[in-house]
Design an enzyme around this catalytic site. Structure first.
Site, mmCIF file in Angstrom:
data_model
loop_
_atom_site.group_PDB
_atom_site.id
_atom_site.type_symbol
_atom_site.label_atom_id
_atom_site.label_comp_id
_atom_site.label_asym_id
_atom_site.label_seq_id
_atom_site.Cartn_x
_atom_site.Cartn_y
_atom_site.Cartn_z
ATOM 1 N N ARG A 42 -4.142 5.038 4.090
ATOM 2 C CA ARG A 42 -3.225 4.093 4.743
ATOM 3 C C ARG A 42 -2.403 4.798 5.822
ATOM 4 O O ARG A 42 -2.115 4.220 6.874
ATOM 5 C CB ARG A 42 -2.299 3.430 3.716
ATOM 6 C CG ARG A 42 -1.421 2.361 4.373
ATOM 7 C CD ARG A 42 -0.611 1.573 3.362
ATOM 8 N NE ARG A 42 0.265 2.434 2.600
ATOM 9 C CZ ARG A 42 0.924 2.058 1.514
ATOM 10 N NH1 ARG A 42 0.802 0.832 1.061
ATOM 11 N NH2 ARG A 42 1.704 2.895 0.861
ATOM 12 N N LYS A 89 3.114 0.943 7.841
ATOM 13 C CA LYS A 89 4.215 1.437 6.998
ATOM 14 C C LYS A 89 5.180 2.279 7.838
ATOM 15 O O LYS A 89 5.155 3.515 7.795
ATOM 16 C CB LYS A 89 3.653 2.236 5.809
ATOM 17 C CG LYS A 89 4.663 2.406 4.669
ATOM 18 C CD LYS A 89 3.958 2.879 3.419
ATOM 19 C CE LYS A 89 4.917 3.334 2.337
ATOM 20 N NZ LYS A 89 5.757 2.295 1.766
ATOM 21 N N GLU A 124 6.649 -10.819 0.359
ATOM 22 C CA GLU A 124 6.616 -9.704 -0.599
ATOM 23 C C GLU A 124 8.046 -9.304 -0.931
ATOM 24 O O GLU A 124 9.000 -9.939 -0.459
ATOM 25 C CB GLU A 124 5.839 -8.516 -0.010
ATOM 26 C CG GLU A 124 6.404 -8.014 1.308
ATOM 27 C CD GLU A 124 5.547 -6.951 1.986
ATOM 28 O OE1 GLU A 124 4.821 -6.227 1.298
ATOM 29 O OE2 GLU A 124 5.634 -6.860 3.223
#
Ligand code: PLP
Length: 287
Positions: A52, A151, A183
């Site tokens: 990621r 992120k 979320e």
């Protein structure tokens, strides 16, 4: 004894670790990060976090300043030097220090990225008492930028969400957009209805949690029914169970949403089972 931290290839006592005031991570929040949990002195799902990280860097047109092997070696070195049994390794990569403030990205040839890593020791992480009682969440509007799949270190709005939760004597906040739950401030959100696990599908609206991927994989292997779709707040409040996942919370039951009890108001069997499976399975592949 102070922590040993990592800055651009050097291992230093935390008080000696310094970065420039011109670093773009500091001035522009131009940086990405990863948090990898440590259980039994080993890294949980390191490859997932590294993958990621590579994606976050690529999406922001940032060079990868450290190889996969060196990243893993540095994580392990920090865990060993700081004697971490349970806790986490935080990693941040920024677009570096161009020597002055400018909106335009610097040339990566002359301005290498800044790489910083540090550990946090969290004894009792896996046996967290919160997992036995569950957590309470409030809902707030999702006012983050539209690329939540990257992120980045832009965590001001999630911090404001956490403060709003604390002010309401809750533990965390769930973000709402167009009437749907996106979320949590630092976790992915799920509900369980009639035995089915429901969680929002992956898109740029949410972070593609590494724990989410693992939990859904283990749930599928255990023949549990999964539906990846958005759900409303009202649906969540009327669900049998709710829970969140993240690298350091693992699977954490949610027992109250905006003051309304979810199910019986106590952690449900699906969340408890998934937490058990996740901890068991992820330890098998820890490195
Ligand atoms: N969603 C957000 C907004 C997060 O910040 C995080 C973790 O920090 C997650 C989801 C969970 O991701 P992971 O399971 O990779 O920790």
């Amino acid at each position: 004894m102070s922590r040993i931290v990592y800055v651009n290839g050097d291992y230093l006592p935390e008080e000696d670790a310094k970065i420039s005031i011109f670093d773009r991570g500091f001035l522009m929040a131009d940086g990405v990060y990863e948090v990898t949990s440590v259980l039994g002195g080993k890294l949980i799902d390191f490859d997932g976090h590294a993958a990621r990280l590579a994606r976050s860097l690529a999406e922001l047109d940032m060079a990868q300043p450290i190889s996969h092997e060196d990243l893993l070696a540095a994580h392990r070195e920090l865990v060993a030097r700081n004697d971490i049994e349970e806790g986490l390794v935080y990693l941040q990569i920024t677009r570096g220090n161009p020597g002055d403030r400018d909106f335009a990205f610097p040339d990566p040839e002359t301005t290498p990225g800044t790489v910083v890593m540090f550990t946090q020791s969290k004894p009792g992480l896996a046996a967290s008492p919160a997992a036995k009682t569950g957590i309470r969440v409030i809902s707030i509007p999702d006012q983050r930028w539209a690329r939540r799949d990257i992120k980045t270190v832009q965590l001001l709005y999630p911090s404001m969400g956490k403060m709003a939760a604390l002010a309401a004597r809750a533990d965390d906040a769930w973000f709402i957009e167009d009437g749907m739950v996106t979320e949590g401030t630092s976790n992915n959100a799920y509900i369980v209805k009639g035995g089915k696990i429901i969680t929002r599908e992956r898109s740029s609206d949410i972070l593609h949690g590494i724990t989410r991927a693992a939990v859904l994989r283990y749930a599928a292997e255990a023949q549990m029914e999964i539906e990846e779709r958005s759900f409303t707040l009202a649906e969540a409040q009327a669900a049998d169970e709710a829970f969140v996942t993240s690298a350091t919370a693992f699977v954490m039951p949610v027992v109250e949403i905006d003051g309304a009890k979810v199910g019986t108001g106590t952690p449900g069997p699906v969340a408890a089972r998934l937490r058990e499976i996740y901890l068991e399975e992820s330890l098998k592949t820890a490195i």
